[in-house]
Write an enzyme that holds these catalytic residues in place. Structure first.
Site, mmCIF file in Angstrom:
data_model
loop_
_atom_site.group_PDB
_atom_site.id
_atom_site.type_symbol
_atom_site.label_atom_id
_atom_site.label_comp_id
_atom_site.label_asym_id
_atom_site.label_seq_id
_atom_site.Cartn_x
_atom_site.Cartn_y
_atom_site.Cartn_z
ATOM 1 N N ASN A 178 -21.523 23.768 1.120
ATOM 2 C CA ASN A 178 -20.102 24.027 0.884
ATOM 3 C C ASN A 178 -19.299 23.608 2.127
ATOM 4 O O ASN A 178 -19.459 24.186 3.209
ATOM 5 C CB ASN A 178 -19.943 25.529 0.586
ATOM 6 C CG ASN A 178 -18.518 25.938 0.301
ATOM 7 O OD1 ASN A 178 -17.607 25.537 1.008
ATOM 8 N ND2 ASN A 178 -18.323 26.758 -0.709
ATOM 9 N N LYS A 190 -17.118 26.338 3.919
ATOM 10 C CA LYS A 190 -17.901 27.246 4.762
ATOM 11 C C LYS A 190 -18.319 26.550 6.056
ATOM 12 O O LYS A 190 -18.221 27.129 7.139
ATOM 13 C CB LYS A 190 -19.203 27.632 4.045
ATOM 14 C CG LYS A 190 -19.101 28.596 2.913
ATOM 15 C CD LYS A 190 -20.547 28.899 2.468
ATOM 16 C CE LYS A 190 -20.634 29.754 1.250
ATOM 17 N NZ LYS A 190 -22.037 29.994 0.850
ATOM 18 N N ASP A 227 -24.331 33.553 2.213
ATOM 19 C CA ASP A 227 -24.108 33.787 0.791
ATOM 20 C C ASP A 227 -22.925 34.724 0.684
ATOM 21 O O ASP A 227 -22.873 35.761 1.362
ATOM 22 C CB ASP A 227 -25.330 34.381 0.084
ATOM 23 C CG ASP A 227 -25.217 34.156 -1.414
ATOM 24 O OD1 ASP A 227 -25.311 33.003 -1.856
ATOM 25 O OD2 ASP A 227 -24.985 35.134 -2.153
ATOM 26 N N GLY A 253 -12.419 27.638 -2.601
ATOM 27 C CA GLY A 253 -12.857 28.705 -3.512
ATOM 28 C C GLY A 253 -11.680 29.491 -4.082
ATOM 29 O O GLY A 253 -10.734 28.921 -4.632
ATOM 30 N N TYR A 254 -11.736 30.803 -3.929
ATOM 31 C CA TYR A 254 -10.719 31.697 -4.496
ATOM 32 C C TYR A 254 -9.571 31.984 -3.518
ATOM 33 O O TYR A 254 -8.800 32.913 -3.744
ATOM 34 C CB TYR A 254 -11.378 33.025 -4.897
ATOM 35 C CG TYR A 254 -12.439 32.895 -5.967
ATOM 36 C CD1 TYR A 254 -12.111 33.003 -7.318
ATOM 37 C CD2 TYR A 254 -13.770 32.662 -5.633
ATOM 38 C CE1 TYR A 254 -13.090 32.905 -8.305
ATOM 39 C CE2 TYR A 254 -14.758 32.552 -6.617
ATOM 40 C CZ TYR A 254 -14.408 32.668 -7.944
ATOM 41 O OH TYR A 254 -15.376 32.561 -8.924
ATOM 42 N N ASP A 255 -9.476 31.222 -2.426
ATOM 43 C CA ASP A 255 -8.473 31.537 -1.395
ATOM 44 C C ASP A 255 -7.040 31.565 -1.940
ATOM 45 O O ASP A 255 -6.218 32.351 -1.481
ATOM 46 C CB ASP A 255 -8.557 30.529 -0.238
ATOM 47 C CG ASP A 255 -9.672 30.890 0.737
ATOM 48 O OD1 ASP A 255 -10.129 32.048 0.723
ATOM 49 O OD2 ASP A 255 -10.078 30.003 1.511
ATOM 50 N N LYS A 315 -7.093 33.357 8.733
ATOM 51 C CA LYS A 315 -8.366 33.552 8.005
ATOM 52 C C LYS A 315 -9.533 33.643 8.992
ATOM 53 O O LYS A 315 -10.444 34.457 8.812
ATOM 54 C CB LYS A 315 -8.588 32.412 7.001
ATOM 55 C CG LYS A 315 -9.782 32.706 6.106
ATOM 56 C CD LYS A 315 -10.037 31.692 5.009
ATOM 57 C CE LYS A 315 -11.271 32.119 4.212
ATOM 58 N NZ LYS A 315 -11.888 31.049 3.461
ATOM 59 N N HIS A 364 -14.021 37.857 5.717
ATOM 60 C CA HIS A 364 -15.412 38.310 5.589
ATOM 61 C C HIS A 364 -16.349 37.441 6.424
ATOM 62 O O HIS A 364 -17.214 37.933 7.124
ATOM 63 C CB HIS A 364 -15.800 38.272 4.103
ATOM 64 C CG HIS A 364 -15.465 36.967 3.413
ATOM 65 N ND1 HIS A 364 -14.246 36.324 3.565
ATOM 66 C CD2 HIS A 364 -16.202 36.144 2.627
ATOM 67 C CE1 HIS A 364 -14.251 35.206 2.871
ATOM 68 N NE2 HIS A 364 -15.416 35.070 2.305
ATOM 69 N N ARG A 365 -16.137 36.113 6.378
ATOM 70 C CA ARG A 365 -17.014 35.194 7.124
ATOM 71 C C ARG A 365 -16.788 35.337 8.626
ATOM 72 O O ARG A 365 -17.734 35.336 9.410
ATOM 73 C CB ARG A 365 -16.748 33.746 6.657
ATOM 74 C CG ARG A 365 -17.658 32.695 7.293
ATOM 75 C CD ARG A 365 -17.682 31.402 6.510
ATOM 76 N NE ARG A 365 -18.148 31.647 5.158
ATOM 77 C CZ ARG A 365 -17.339 31.744 4.092
ATOM 78 N NH1 ARG A 365 -16.040 31.559 4.208
ATOM 79 N NH2 ARG A 365 -17.825 32.022 2.905
HETATM 80 P P1 ITT Z 1 -24.058 27.173 -0.396
HETATM 81 O O1 ITT Z 1 -24.915 28.072 -1.263
HETATM 82 O O2 ITT Z 1 -24.617 25.799 -0.284
HETATM 83 O O3 ITT Z 1 -23.738 27.789 0.929
HETATM 84 P P2 ITT Z 1 -21.993 27.773 -2.356
HETATM 85 O O4 ITT Z 1 -20.550 27.419 -2.496
HETATM 86 O O5 ITT Z 1 -22.850 27.596 -3.594
HETATM 87 O O6 ITT Z 1 -22.617 26.969 -1.123
HETATM 88 P P3 ITT Z 1 -22.375 30.640 -2.555
HETATM 89 O O7 ITT Z 1 -23.482 30.577 -3.542
HETATM 90 O O8 ITT Z 1 -22.479 31.629 -1.421
HETATM 91 O O9 ITT Z 1 -22.114 29.248 -1.847
HETATM 92 O O10 ITT Z 1 -21.030 30.909 -3.362
HETATM 93 C C1 ITT Z 1 -19.910 31.340 -2.688
HETATM 94 C C2 ITT Z 1 -18.686 31.190 -3.574
HETATM 95 O O11 ITT Z 1 -17.838 32.327 -3.348
HETATM 96 C C3 ITT Z 1 -17.875 29.970 -3.150
HETATM 97 O O12 ITT Z 1 -18.270 28.817 -3.866
HETATM 98 C C4 ITT Z 1 -16.466 30.419 -3.438
HETATM 99 O O13 ITT Z 1 -16.172 30.243 -4.796
HETATM 100 C C5 ITT Z 1 -16.526 31.923 -3.137
HETATM 101 N N1 ITT Z 1 -16.158 32.165 -1.728
HETATM 102 C C6 ITT Z 1 -16.993 32.542 -0.704
HETATM 103 N N2 ITT Z 1 -16.326 32.620 0.459
HETATM 104 C C7 ITT Z 1 -15.058 32.274 0.183
HETATM 105 C C8 ITT Z 1 -13.894 32.137 0.958
HETATM 106 O O14 ITT Z 1 -13.917 32.326 2.284
HETATM 107 N N3 ITT Z 1 -12.773 31.780 0.361
HETATM 108 C C9 ITT Z 1 -12.737 31.561 -0.975
HETATM 109 N N4 ITT Z 1 -13.781 31.640 -1.787
HETATM 110 C C10 ITT Z 1 -14.950 31.996 -1.223
#
Ligand code: ITT
Length: 199
Positions: free
Chosen positions: A9, A12, A69, A152-154, A174, A179-180
């Site tokens: 991602n 991330k 995750d 993502g959902y930001d 942010k 959380h991160r």
């Molecule tokens: P990796 O497993 O390769 O790290 P991924 O996107 O599949 O990538 P996850 O399975 O952990 O990762 O899914 C996390 C999802 O949660 C991500 O795709 C977003 O939709 C959401 N998410 C997590 N952190 C976020 C953030 O900081 N802002 C917005 N959405 C977030």
């Protein structure tokens, strides 16, 4: 030392690499390993999946690995989308699809309370778990997407104490309260101590 950031991602990866700036650690990403296979995320919790990913990538590369995750837990939806946040609208769903599904499920629900959760796991080069950290960011879900920052959902998440979404707030905000960011603070102190003890 070298550390693989085991995520596919880009959002991330950017947030993680920015925070590691001050440490004498050479970061690698999955781009450095084009042949690498992605694991199936079969865990029931964020922590289980973070550990599974960290160990998976470290055993394939022989490198210390950090994996993340994370996801969104919405109170009125009983904690969904949770660990399936990335594929809430189905396997291969785009961020827009997941957001649309979330807003459809919530409709005019008045309880918009939600939280982002991030679990981070560090595995050594042998696949042994060395550290696990969690960070949480409370907030509410907006009625419509707002702003283009982040991923993502930001664009639908308004962190507690603010009236703008992460999509509208600057990345500096942010990087302080997410959380991160909170999980990463613990990860960075783990590595500072670890490197300090070795030198
Ligand atoms: P990796 O497993 O390769 O790290 P991924 O996107 O599949 O990538 P996850 O399975 O952990 O990762 O899914 C996390 C999802 O949660 C991500 O795709 C977003 O939709 C959401 N998410 C997590 N952190 C976020 C953030 O900081 N802002 C917005 N959405 C977030």
């Amino acid at each position: 030392m070298k550390l693989l950031v085991g995520t596919g991602n880009k959002g991330k990866l950017l947030e993680i690499t920015e925070k590691f700036g001050e440490l004498p650690i050479e970061l690698k990403s999955l781009k450095d390993f084009p042949e690498i296979l992605q694991p199936e995320e079969t865990g029931r919790t964020f922590a289980e999946n973070a550990i599974l990913k960290a160990r998976w990538y470290s055993t394939q590369t022989g490198l210390w690995t950090l994996a993340d995750d994370s996801g969104l837990e919405v109170e009125a939806l009983g904690g969904l989308p949770g660990v399936i946040s990335a594929r809430y609208a189905g396997v291969g769903a785009k961020d827009e699809d997941n957001i649309r599904k979330l807003l459809d499920e919530l409709k005019n629900e008045r309880n918009r309370s939600a939280r982002f959760v991030c679990s981070m796991a560090v595995s050594d080069e042998k696949g042994i778990l060395r550290f696990l950290a969690e960070g949480v960011c409370d907030g509410i879900i907006a009625f419509k997407p707002r702003g283009k920052n982040g991923f993502g959902y930001d664009s639908v998440f308004i962190p507690k104490g603010f009236d703008k979404t992460f999509g509208e707030l600057s990345s500096l905000v942010k990087q302080k309260i997410s959380h991160r960011a909170r999980a990463l603070q613990k990860i960075i102190s783990f590595f500072s101590d670890f490197i300090g003890n070795k030198t």
